[in-house]
Write an enzyme that holds these catalytic residues in place. Structure first.
Site, PDB file in Angstrom:
ATOM      1  N   ASN A 188     -10.143   0.614  -0.064  1.00 29.79           N
ATOM      2  CA  ASN A 188      -9.204   0.466   1.046  1.00 29.79           C
ATOM      3  C   ASN A 188      -9.801   0.921   2.374  1.00 29.79           C
ATOM      4  O   ASN A 188     -10.443   1.980   2.455  1.00 29.79           O
ATOM      5  CB  ASN A 188      -7.972   1.330   0.788  1.00 29.79           C
ATOM      6  CG  ASN A 188      -7.166   0.876  -0.410  1.00 29.79           C
ATOM      7  OD1 ASN A 188      -7.551  -0.057  -1.110  1.00 29.79           O
ATOM      8  ND2 ASN A 188      -6.043   1.521  -0.632  1.00 29.79           N
ATOM      9  N   ASP A 202       0.842  -1.200   0.000  1.00 27.57           N
ATOM     10  CA  ASP A 202       0.000   0.000   0.000  1.00 27.57           C
ATOM     11  C   ASP A 202       0.881   1.256   0.000  1.00 27.57           C
ATOM     12  O   ASP A 202       1.749   1.405   0.857  1.00 27.57           O
ATOM     13  CB  ASP A 202      -0.897  -0.033   1.253  1.00 27.57           C
ATOM     14  CG  ASP A 202      -1.943   1.063   1.261  1.00 27.57           C
ATOM     15  OD1 ASP A 202      -2.350   1.504   0.170  1.00 27.57           O
ATOM     16  OD2 ASP A 202      -2.358   1.464   2.372  1.00 27.57           O
TER      17      ASP A 202
HETATM   18 ZN   LIG Z   1      -4.396   5.276   0.566  1.00 27.01          ZN
END
Ligand SMILES: [Zn+2]
Length: 275
Positions: free
Chosen positions: A224, A81
């Site tokens: 997310n 990420d």
């Molecule tokens: Zn992010």
């Protein structure tokens, strides 16, 4: 079973839903996430923030994620990420990640394209796909940006970099929102129609359910969640009775709370029963 980013997002595209991407930090958060995915029969992405990769944590956490993926009967992708650069990407690939995000969204589009393409070329060698970011998704604490990702820029970015997934700025931000965001649903549709990449929404924590559902309908395929998962876990840890001493006993409820949180997002994204 372990899937790469393209495989797992292709399922979402075909099924018309979004795969939840939960940030994991330790054994307990991995357990909560995988238990939810298994119970709901949902594909899932477990991702590690770039800091955890460059500070050495991922050397311990990634084997746990891989073990969870190996045992799981649902598709699992292990993803980097907000990869910060070459160091994070290289370590993530060594750790066995099957998806890589590279975030050069604070640079101008020319530099962003050049640096992202370099990562795509490297990852292509090992059949790992890349998520890029165009239109910087900032912090909610700094206020909401209205500098949404431009449709033509997105088309050009995807064509020239070869990314499989694209994080877009359509009204979300990272962290706690001061006021609930209103997403640019039409923009999501326009970007989706013009470019071939799977679209990703960051900053899922705190976005109202109806907005999330509209975003998925408009074409978001990965969403997310980090802030709310962290808060859920930490709040539960703080409520535990320290006299229980044994960490595994104390962690039972926090794992359960993470699982419940994940299940709630799986339902909103429409991924329940899709694996
Ligand atoms: Zn992010």
């Amino acid at each position: 079973m372990l899937y790469n980013l393209k495989q797992i997002l292709t399922l979402a595209e075909e099924g018309g839903y979004a795969v939840p991407a939960f940030n994991v930090y330790n054994v307990e958060t991995v357990m909560g996430v995988i238990q939810a995915a298994e119970e709901a029969r949902s594909p899932v992405i477990m991702q590690l923030y770039s800091r955890l990769v460059t500070n050495g944590n991922s050397d311990y956490v990634c084997p746990v994620v891989l073990e969870a993926a190996k045992r799981a009967s649902v598709p699992v992708c292990m993803h980097l990420d907000h990869g910060s650069g070459e160091e994070a990407v290289t370590i993530a690939l060594r750790n066995g990640m099957t998806g890589i995000m590279i975030d050069h969204s604070t640079l101008d589009i020319e530099e962003n394209i050049a640096l992202t393409k370099k990562v795509v070329d490297t990852c292509n060698l090992v059949n790992v796909q890349v998520e890029g970011e165009l239109g910087h998704i900032g912090k909610a604490a700094d206020g909401l940006s209205s500098a949404f990702t431009e449709v033509d820029d997105a088309k050009r970015f995807v064509e020239e970099t070869g990314v499989s997934a694209l994080a877009v700025q359509v009204g979300t931000a990272h962290g706690h929102y001061k006021q609930a965001p209103v997403l640019a649903i039409e923009r999501i549709k326009e970007i989706k129609e013009s470019c071939g990449a799977f679209l990703v929404l960051h900053g899922g924590s705190g976005v109202p359910d109806d907005q999330i559902k509209m975003a998925v309908k408009a074409g978001i395929r990965k969403m997310n969640f980090s802030t709310d998962l962290c808060c859920t876990f930490i709040e539960s840890v703080q409520k535990q009775d320290p006299s229980k001493i044994a960490i595994d006993i104390i962690m039972k409820e926090p794992i359960e709370k993470v699982k419940e949180f994940c299940l709630s997002k799986i339902d909103v994204l429409g991924s329940r029963g899709k694996a």
